[in-house]
Design a protein around this motif. Structure first.
Motif, PDB file in Angstrom:
ATOM      1  N   THR A 161       0.838  -1.201   0.000  1.00  0.00           N
ATOM      2  CA  THR A 161       0.000   0.000   0.000  1.00  0.00           C
ATOM      3  C   THR A 161       0.875   1.255   0.000  1.00  0.00           C
ATOM      4  O   THR A 161       0.575   2.236  -0.681  1.00  0.00           O
ATOM      5  N   ALA A 162       1.966   1.255   0.740  1.00  0.00           N
ATOM      6  CA  ALA A 162       2.852   2.426   0.756  1.00  0.00           C
ATOM      7  C   ALA A 162       3.490   2.655  -0.604  1.00  0.00           C
ATOM      8  O   ALA A 162       3.607   3.786  -1.073  1.00  0.00           O
ATOM      9  N   ALA A 163       3.894   1.570  -1.289  1.00  0.00           N
ATOM     10  CA  ALA A 163       4.474   1.723  -2.625  1.00  0.00           C
ATOM     11  C   ALA A 163       3.454   2.272  -3.601  1.00  0.00           C
ATOM     12  O   ALA A 163       3.784   3.093  -4.474  1.00  0.00           O
ATOM     13  N   ALA A 164       2.205   1.853  -3.490  1.00  0.00           N
ATOM     14  CA  ALA A 164       1.176   2.374  -4.407  1.00  0.00           C
ATOM     15  C   ALA A 164       0.949   3.851  -4.172  1.00  0.00           C
ATOM     16  O   ALA A 164       0.761   4.627  -5.115  1.00  0.00           O
ATOM     17  N   VAL A 165       0.969   4.296  -2.942  1.00  0.00           N
ATOM     18  CA  VAL A 165       0.771   5.719  -2.665  1.00  0.00           C
ATOM     19  C   VAL A 165       1.924   6.537  -3.231  1.00  0.00           C
ATOM     20  O   VAL A 165       1.728   7.614  -3.791  1.00  0.00           O
ATOM     21  N   GLU A 166       3.153   6.058  -3.107  1.00  0.00           N
ATOM     22  CA  GLU A 166       4.295   6.788  -3.657  1.00  0.00           C
ATOM     23  C   GLU A 166       4.224   6.862  -5.171  1.00  0.00           C
ATOM     24  O   GLU A 166       4.531   7.894  -5.776  1.00  0.00           O
TER      25      GLU A 166
END
Length: 398
Positions: A295-300
């Motif tokens: 999820t953090a990679a998708a937000v970045e």
């Protein structure tokens, strides 16, 4: 005049001529009697039946039920028809000590007769109170003789029911006194019954011969066979002995382990189950950590996009994706030239361009088309359209 012959003479004509008319005589027999023999099986059981002379059988049965307490016995009503759940109006079953049951059955006819004699004497005193007291004279002013007969009948039955509760060898003395004439006697039958009950002497009406005969003719019921309680099929005296019993050895089966209590290797199984639960918790924690990283990679990646795009991205959350056109994909009914509609699930832009969804155009002033109601159609008059032209003249206007 009809001639009397042997053929038309009544069967009782001779008796009427000799003896005359026979008047109805009051019943003078016993008011209660026993049925069968008294059975003794620990407790005595005997059935008694009261007489219905004067249609007072129900009142006498209720009085017999009240007398049972004073004699130390129990009563139970008898069913005339058990399937129809219909009680016998005049029968009672007496249970208790054999001597008490025998005395109760022997004294019952005499005690009932004494109670009714006391009720008859009390009705004479009630009539004197009605005639001489102020309450009685005021009551007669507002009631007719028919009301007095009805009230007298009800009062007699209530007096018999109440006085039977205070008659018997085991009834304590109440110490009640007769009310004064200034009181309303019609409303205190229970108080008058308590004052009159000591005047009924049960020893005077006691029948020793009938009591001894009932006890002598009693039959001993066969004792009921009580089946022994089956013993539990176990070789151990208690559950504690079964749990702590040593292991046994069988030539055919080998080592025999008792089924009571926990198994010898129960501790190892519990430790293994606890280890499995710890491994499951660690696996779930690792899976949650991986989801957080994705999820953090998708937000970045989404933050790196500089220009918006119309095409939905893989990393775009569901809330930012364009909503589907639900109106275009909805099921709708389309009207056509034929009288009934058709169901379609999709409408293409070409169909909208051809105007299939638009209603048919009518000329100005024309009436809407209606469906004919009959089988024949009316002839329509053709309309002639005249084309007029405006002539022009030279040098002039139109």
């Amino acid at each position: 005049m009809t001639q009397t012959t042997e053929t038309n003479r009544g069967p009782y004509a001779y008796a009427y001529l000799v003896d005359g008319r026979v008047p109805a005589r009051p019943y003078v027999g016993p008011l209660a009697e026993t049925e069968g023999r008294m059975g003794i099986d620990g407790t005595a059981v005997l059935t008694v039946r009261v007489h219905d002379a004067g249609q007072h059988g129900t009142t006498r049965r209720e009085a017999a039920e009240s007398l049972a307490w004073g004699y130390g016995v129990r009563t139970r009503r008898v069913y005339a028809d058990l399937l129809a759940d219909r009680l016998d109006r005049h029968a009672l079953r007496i249970e208790g000590d054999p001597l008490a049951v025998a005395r109760y059955a022997a004294d019952l006819p005499g005690v009932l007769a004494a109670i009714e004699d006391a009720a008859t004497a009390m009705m004479r005193r009630l009539a004197g109170w009605m005639r001489d007291s102020a309450h009685g004279q005021r009551w007669t002013e507002y009631h007719d003789p028919q009301d007095w007969r009805t009230e007298r009948r009800y009062w007699r039955r209530a007096f018999i029911r109440h006085v039977a509760r205070f008659v018997g060898p085991y009834v304590p003395e109440t110490g009640a006194e007769m009310p004064d004439w200034s009181e309303d006697w019609l409303r205190v039958p229970s108080r008058i019954a308590q004052a009159i009950a000591p005047t009924i002497d049960t020893e005077a009406v006691r029948d020793h011969m009938a009591e001894a005969l009932l006890f002598a003719q009693a039959v001993t019921a066969e004792p009921r066979v009580i089946e022994p309680t089956p013993q539990p099929r176990t070789r151990y005296a208690s559950v504690y002995d079964a749990i702590h019993a040593p292991q046994e050895y069988s030539q055919e089966l080998g080592d025999v382990v008792t089924t009571y209590g926990p198994a010898p290797d129960a501790g190892t199984e519990l430790e293994t189950a606890a280890a499995v639960e710890v491994e499951d918790d660690e696996r779930q924690a690792a899976a949650v950590e991986v989801d957080d990283q994705v999820t953090a990679a998708a937000v970045e990646a989404r933050a790196e996009l500089t220009e918006p795009t119309n095409a939905p991205q893989v990393s775009t959350p569901p809330t930012d994706r364009p909503a589907p056109d639900r109106v275009a994909a909805a099921v709708r009914i389309v009207r056509r030239r034929r009288p009934y509609g058709s169901i379609r699930t999709h409408t293409s832009p070409q169909a909208r361009a051809r105007g299939r969804l638009r209603p048919p155009q009518r000329p100005d002033g024309a009436a809407p088309s209606t469906r004919p109601t009959g089988t024949t159609r009316k002839a329509t008059t053709p309309v002639t359209v005249e084309h007029r032209t405006h002539a022009t003249t030279s040098g002039g206007n139109r």
